[in-house]
Design an enzyme around this catalytic site. Structure first.
Site, mmCIF file in Angstrom:
data_model
loop_
_atom_site.group_PDB
_atom_site.id
_atom_site.type_symbol
_atom_site.label_atom_id
_atom_site.label_comp_id
_atom_site.label_asym_id
_atom_site.label_seq_id
_atom_site.Cartn_x
_atom_site.Cartn_y
_atom_site.Cartn_z
ATOM 1 N N PHE A 1 -41.801 0.988 -13.053
ATOM 2 C CA PHE A 1 -42.277 1.942 -12.032
ATOM 3 C C PHE A 1 -43.789 2.126 -12.076
ATOM 4 O O PHE A 1 -44.398 2.611 -11.115
ATOM 5 C CB PHE A 1 -41.549 3.290 -12.168
ATOM 6 C CG PHE A 1 -42.217 4.292 -13.065
ATOM 7 C CD1 PHE A 1 -41.896 4.384 -14.401
ATOM 8 C CD2 PHE A 1 -43.164 5.173 -12.558
ATOM 9 C CE1 PHE A 1 -42.515 5.314 -15.223
ATOM 10 C CE2 PHE A 1 -43.782 6.117 -13.366
ATOM 11 C CZ PHE A 1 -43.461 6.179 -14.704
ATOM 12 N N LYS A 2 -44.401 1.740 -13.177
ATOM 13 C CA LYS A 2 -45.855 1.885 -13.284
ATOM 14 C C LYS A 2 -46.589 1.156 -12.155
ATOM 15 O O LYS A 2 -47.695 1.535 -11.791
ATOM 16 C CB LYS A 2 -46.344 1.365 -14.636
ATOM 17 C CG LYS A 2 -45.650 1.967 -15.860
ATOM 18 C CD LYS A 2 -45.885 3.464 -15.974
ATOM 19 C CE LYS A 2 -45.612 4.028 -17.355
ATOM 20 N NZ LYS A 2 -44.232 3.958 -17.840
ATOM 21 N N ASP A 3 -45.975 0.103 -11.622
ATOM 22 C CA ASP A 3 -46.617 -0.623 -10.517
ATOM 23 C C ASP A 3 -46.821 0.261 -9.280
ATOM 24 O O ASP A 3 -47.745 0.019 -8.502
ATOM 25 C CB ASP A 3 -45.753 -1.821 -10.091
ATOM 26 C CG ASP A 3 -45.777 -2.949 -11.120
ATOM 27 O OD1 ASP A 3 -46.824 -3.155 -11.752
ATOM 28 O OD2 ASP A 3 -44.736 -3.624 -11.255
ATOM 29 N N LEU B 168 -50.070 1.706 -10.264
ATOM 30 C CA LEU B 168 -51.131 0.815 -10.755
ATOM 31 C C LEU B 168 -51.450 -0.322 -9.803
ATOM 32 O O LEU B 168 -52.445 -1.016 -9.988
ATOM 33 C CB LEU B 168 -50.789 0.321 -12.157
ATOM 34 C CG LEU B 168 -51.079 1.424 -13.182
ATOM 35 C CD1 LEU B 168 -50.365 1.167 -14.494
ATOM 36 C CD2 LEU B 168 -52.575 1.590 -13.411
ATOM 37 N N THR C 200 -47.108 0.496 -18.946
ATOM 38 C CA THR C 200 -48.403 0.792 -18.317
ATOM 39 C C THR C 200 -49.391 -0.337 -18.570
ATOM 40 O O THR C 200 -50.139 -0.737 -17.674
ATOM 41 C CB THR C 200 -48.986 2.107 -18.871
ATOM 42 O OG1 THR C 200 -48.177 3.175 -18.413
ATOM 43 C CG2 THR C 200 -50.405 2.337 -18.376
#
Ligand SMILES: *Cc1c(COP(=O)(O)O)cnc(C)c1O
Length: 496
Positions: A112-114, A117, A147
């Site tokens: 989910f960091k995408d 980011l 991350t």
């Protein structure tokens, strides 16, 4: 709209300043001076927009110092089908009666960091231009696994930036490690530290807020910023998918306009669930925010008792991205719940740094229990849940998402609450193939990519191309350092 520091309410900066800087000089985190409100009608109408346009709408409320064209450049650059393998960007999948998986892992690094980011490099480079500095930005990242890769992928070869990532030597999955150590790009550096995520995060925060280090950097035409969720530019994009999900549920006639939903989030640094809280405060009808932890259950105890105590064993689990005992973003929540009492925040977080413990006031305890519920589960229960979901619904979920499912099942049993519920699904199961296969009870060899092939057979999910191609990629970064040597590594890499 201005941004204040949780440790000094007098601080007053633009969003560009907050994003470029990452963290306030006093060590506090930037928070919006007030939360914009969305009407139910506005949210409903978002259902007809693409994800990028939904993001444009919400960002325009927060980034009031950006022009519409600047925000559009950012959202269009990030949320497209070159970067994500689904047009919906955030995919909503029906799991069982009134329960949905919000799949946030369709981006290039499969976590989910995408969601944040992919857009942060656009927001950050635009912010740096807007504040009129000609300094090159050095992004420091502490990662519990996801991350790091997402930030590397977002910032690789972005002009005017370099990025350095620190991960705990023994605290990430085989796939996560492979993703980071094979990273390409001329402006990237990756390094393992002897320690856990908290050590990495504390090290980065200390380097950031040390005035002498900042001066040395400035003398060399450089400035630090952060791609961790301490940066407002990480958090704002995460609010969008909760608003978007509510709009989507209306559009698909799964809920009536105004009907409350529960949101369940597998939690580590408290960024993702805090974004859910912000979405609620902006007008998304949310009943309970359910905070799910693994064996590192410091947040469960905190939400249930009001005592935050990190003096406990650190567990290395099969959901490594949640192996955290110091959840940074809690500071933002407590700032809001305490009525923006910066003196109180300085006291509590001073005590946390010194004694590893603080206890919040009765008012804050009450507010916490009105908004949040919390639970945790261990690795055995996580695995049993992966198997149960796989057997019952033919749905293969990763180890972090399974923690959330289990905690939600427990919550539902205990309360009988049958509110429509959205569970944040935070990673592709392919990032944790070994643990997922062993949970389902399938034998696999030692090789990570044999496991990936095996998982494809049993899950019927397509193997993400970005993971498949790592198989033949050479390792570029294999240094491990003492946590005391992080600054040395940074300066060496930057050629200072
Ligand atoms: C980062 C991460 C989490 C925890 O999210 P926070 O915002 O740190 O609470 C959960 N699951 C996965 C897969 C992650 O990568």
């Amino acid at each position: 709209m201005y941004y204040k520091s949780t440790r000094n309410s007098e601080v007053n900066v633009t969003s560009a300043q907050a994003i470029a800087q990452g963290i306030s000089e006093d060590g506090g985190l930037f928070v919006p001076s007030e939360l914009p409100r969305l009407t139910l009608d506005e949210i409903k109408q978002m259902g007809d927009l693409s994800y990028a346009d939904r993001a444009l709408f919400v960002f325009s409320k927060f980034l009031t110092d950006f022009t519409g064209a600047e925000i559009k450049y950012c959202v269009d650059g990030a949320y497209n089908t070159k970067n994500f393998d689904t047009e919906n960007i955030a995919e909503l999948s029906h799991l069982f009666d009134g329960t949905y998986m919000l799949e946030l892992w369709h981006g290039p690094t499969c976590a989910f960091k995408d969601m944040a980011l992919q857009i942060l490099p656009y927001l950050l480079t635009t912010s740096v231009k807007k504040i009129g500095t000609d300094k090159k930005v050095v992004i420091l990242v502490a990662t519990s696994g996801d991350t790091g890769k997402a930030a590397l992928e977002g910032f690789k070869d972005v002009e005017g930036t370099s990025i350095l990532v620190f991960y705990p030597e023994d605290g990430v999955s085989a796939m996560q490690k492979k993703q980071m150590t094979t990273q390409d790009g001329a402006n990237v550096g990756v390094c393992a530290i002897k320690g856990n995520f908290d050590d990495a995060q504390n090290g980065v925060k200390a380097i950031f807020t040390d005035p002498a280090t900042g001066k040395e950097l400035a003398d060399n035409g450089l400035m630090f910023s952060s791609a961790n969720s301490i940066n407002w530019g990480r958090l704002a994009p995460q609010i969008i998918y909760y608003v978007s999900t509510y709009a989507q549920l209306i559009k698909e006639q799964q809920i009536d306009v105004g009907e409350p939903i529960n949101i369940v989030v597998p939690t580590g640094n408290f960024g993702n669930i805090l974004a859910g809280y912000y979405a609620k405060k902006m007008g998304v009808p949310v009943n309970k925010l359910i905070c799910a932890s693994n064996a590192n259950n410091v947040l469960t105890d905190f939400i249930n008792t009001g005592v935050y105590d990190r003096n406990r064993a650190f567990h290395t689990t099969i959901s490594p991205s949640m192996d955290i005992l110091i959840s940074s973003n809690l500071e933002r929540l407590l700032y809001h719940l305490s009525g923006e009492n910066d003196a109180q925040i300085r006291e509590w977080f001073g005590a946390l740094a010194k004694e590893g413990r603080y206890e919040v006031s009765d008012d804050v305890k009450k507010a916490l229990s009105e908004e949040f519920c919390a639970g945790f589960c261990d690795d055995e229960q996580t695995k049993a849940t992966i198997k149960e979901i796989y057997d019952k619904y033919s749905y293969t979920c990763d180890t972090h998402t399974a923690v959330a499912v289990k905690v939600y099942e427990d919550y539902k049993k205990a309360t009988g609450d049958d509110t429509v519920t959205v569970i944040a699904s935070t990673a592709s199961p392919y990032k944790f193939s070994g643990s997922v296969l062993s949970a389902i009870g399938v034998e696999a060899g030692e090789d990570e990519f044999d496991k990936v092939d095996k998982l494809a057979e049993v899950s019927k999910l397509p193997i993400p191309a970005s993971l498949a191609e790592l198989k033949d990629k050479a390792v570029r970064f294999n240094e491990t350092i003492d946590k005391a040597d992080m600054k040395k590594f940074i300066f060496k890499t930057l050629g200072i």
